[in-house]
Motif scaffolding. Structure first.
Motif, PDB file in Angstrom:
ATOM      1  N   SER A 248      -3.733   5.349   9.569  1.00 34.06           N
ATOM      2  CA  SER A 248      -2.906   6.118   8.638  1.00 34.06           C
ATOM      3  C   SER A 248      -1.427   5.966   8.976  1.00 34.06           C
ATOM      4  O   SER A 248      -0.556   6.095   8.099  1.00 34.06           O
ATOM      5  CB  SER A 248      -3.289   7.602   8.652  1.00 34.06           C
ATOM      6  OG  SER A 248      -2.911   8.230   9.865  1.00 34.06           O
ATOM      7  N   VAL A 251       0.315   3.390   6.920  1.00 35.75           N
ATOM      8  CA  VAL A 251       0.698   3.844   5.586  1.00 35.75           C
ATOM      9  C   VAL A 251       2.023   4.594   5.660  1.00 35.75           C
ATOM     10  O   VAL A 251       2.899   4.439   4.800  1.00 35.75           O
ATOM     11  CB  VAL A 251      -0.397   4.735   4.970  1.00 35.75           C
ATOM     12  CG1 VAL A 251       0.005   5.191   3.571  1.00 35.75           C
ATOM     13  CG2 VAL A 251      -1.724   3.996   4.922  1.00 35.75           C
ATOM     14  N   SER A 254       4.666   2.083   5.991  1.00 35.06           N
ATOM     15  CA  SER A 254       4.866   1.393   4.719  1.00 35.06           C
ATOM     16  C   SER A 254       5.794   2.213   3.827  1.00 35.06           C
ATOM     17  O   SER A 254       6.697   1.673   3.172  1.00 35.06           O
ATOM     18  CB  SER A 254       3.520   1.172   4.013  1.00 35.06           C
ATOM     19  OG  SER A 254       2.694   0.294   4.744  1.00 35.06           O
ATOM     20  N   MET A 357      -4.225  -0.779   3.937  1.00 33.99           N
ATOM     21  CA  MET A 357      -2.776  -0.725   3.712  1.00 33.99           C
ATOM     22  C   MET A 357      -2.451  -1.156   2.287  1.00 33.99           C
ATOM     23  O   MET A 357      -1.606  -0.560   1.613  1.00 33.99           O
ATOM     24  CB  MET A 357      -2.044  -1.631   4.707  1.00 33.99           C
ATOM     25  CG  MET A 357      -2.015  -1.124   6.133  1.00 33.99           C
ATOM     26  SD  MET A 357      -1.236  -2.318   7.250  1.00 33.99           S
ATOM     27  CE  MET A 357       0.474  -2.258   6.671  1.00 33.99           C
ATOM     28  N   SER A 360      -3.346   1.612  -0.222  1.00 32.86           N
ATOM     29  CA  SER A 360      -2.371   2.705  -0.180  1.00 32.86           C
ATOM     30  C   SER A 360      -1.032   2.288  -0.758  1.00 32.86           C
ATOM     31  O   SER A 360      -0.360   3.084  -1.427  1.00 32.86           O
ATOM     32  CB  SER A 360      -2.199   3.198   1.262  1.00 32.86           C
ATOM     33  OG  SER A 360      -3.387   3.829   1.723  1.00 32.86           O
TER      34      SER A 360
END
Length: 404
Positions: A248, A251, A254, A357, A360
């Motif tokens: 997580s 993400v 990102s 990834m 998401s």
């Protein structure tokens, strides 16, 4: 002729390490212009290594074994995508027979579907409660998703408690060093919860679908035809939960990359190949788990340098991903650097971490945010890495991009 390994100056560098975090390793190797440097941290002698050749060395099971005190940072979990190194990939489990049976393509699609459902739920919730801490939201969402996928029942009134415990368990290191007491307390609570579930499942006191990992692992038979001990089942579940929930953080980074590089968003919405470049640059630029640890099982020579038996070795993932001899302007976030690698649009499907990834990112690209003034720096003293204050956002718009 034996080449001596460069020795860092000073008796012990614990204070430097606690102050600088995982940047300490690459900083020292850059200073000495070497990819192998000796040091001492927490009173332990160690050798710092970085580079592609060093990664091949530390992953050699004959020469190295996992260092027990930091076993979750074992090179056994070291993965490589388009010359980018990262740790804690779910693909590690493909080496295990029970996981190969449970994690077929159909189960991967189910996981992706669950992640999409959780994203859609969060977006709906943000429409009525737009002010969020994005990192906290992702941590909670990922706990729900992994429990749903594995078949672990989790009650709404226990969600925050379970999420807090799992996040404490996931956090391997902080500015205060190894979080043994706090982390162990959280681990003990999670273990008791999982032991209870496995016992209840085997006794018929709780229903779990037979195609779920919790069910399959609880009833998995070894080569002698005996079901696994509950302790072994729980250990596997814990490690898998840690790997999933750690992902997580990718993400979160990102999202941070999109905030810090807003000019990339339009191109990412239009160019699927560039999405893959962006994902690999996130993996390279933000090393959430910055090093792996191992101990030599025998003495040997490598590149004319002598390594004695039981030598602690740290492979610098962050330093390798920011190696000035390998990457042009390594301290800049530049997805374009991967355009030359000819990454195929479907190439990321082989990696579970990168696959999630990508899913998401499709939702990050269809949402817009107001970003209040805040400090978005990351602590180099925490493993896995996390933005210091979690990223505070104001959700205000959902686009109409179709999911990939």
């Amino acid at each position: 002729m034996v080449k001596p390994i460069v020795q860092d100056k000073g008796m012990d560098h614990t204070i430097d390490f606690l102050r600088e975090g995982y940047f300490y390793f690459s900083k020292r190797m850059n200073e000495y212009h070497e990819d192998a440097v000796k040091s001492r941290i927490f009173g332990r002698k160690l050798v710092m290594l970085r580079g592609d050749e060093a990664s091949n060395l530390v992953m050699d099971p004959v020469k190295f074994k996992a260092e027990k005190s930091v076993s979750e940072l074992s090179p056994g979990f070291l993965s490589k995508e388009n010359d980018v190194f990262y740790l804690a990939d779910i693909d590690y489990y493909h080496k295990k027979e029970w996981f190969e049976q449970a994690f077929i393509a159909e189960k991967r699609k189910e996981l992706e579907s669950i992640i999409r459902q959780r994203w859609q739920e969060r977006i709906e919730a943000w429409k009525t409660n737009p002010s969020i801490n994005f990192a906290t939201e992702m941590e909670e969402m990922w706990v729900i998703a992994v429990c749903n996928w594995m078949g672990i029942p989790i009650r709404a009134n226990n969600l925050k408690k379970r999420t807090t415990d799992i996040q404490e368990f996931v956090q391997l290191f902080s500015k205060y060093g190894l979080n043994r007491w706090k982390r162990n307390q959280a681990k003990n609570r999670i273990e008791k919860w999982l032991v209870f579930l496995v016992r209840q499942l085997r006794a018929g006191g709780v229903h779990v679908d037979e195609d779920k990992l919790l069910y399959k692992l609880s009833w998995y038979e070894d080569e002698s035809g005996r079901i696994l001990p509950i302790k072994t089942v729980v250990e596997e579940l814990l490690l898998l939960i840690r790997i999933f929930v750690t992902s997580s953080r990718w993400v979160v980074f990102s999202q941070l990359a999109l905030i810090e590089n807003p000019e990339l968003k339009e191109r990412l919405q239009m160019d699927q190949k560039y999405v893959n470049c962006f994902i690999h640059e996130v993996l390279r630029y933000y090393s959430i788990v910055p090093f792996s640890a191992a101990k030599t099982q025998e003495q040997f020579f490598w590149k004319d340098m002598f390594f004695e038996k039981n030598q602690l070795v740290l492979f610098d993932i962050y330093g390798t991903n920011h190696h000035p001899g390998k990457w042009s302007q390594p301290e800049l976030f530049q997805p374009d650097r991967f355009l030359e690698n000819n990454i195929a649009p479907d190439s990321v499907k082989d990696s579970v971490t990168v696959q999630l990834m990508k899913v998401s990112l499709s939702y990050l690209l269809r949402t817009d945010w107001i970003v209040p003034g805040q400090e978005l720096t990351c602590r180099g003293t925490e493993i896995p890495a996390r933005p210091k204050n979690g990223i505070h956002l104001e959700f205000y718009h959902e686009g109409f991009l179709e999911d990939n």
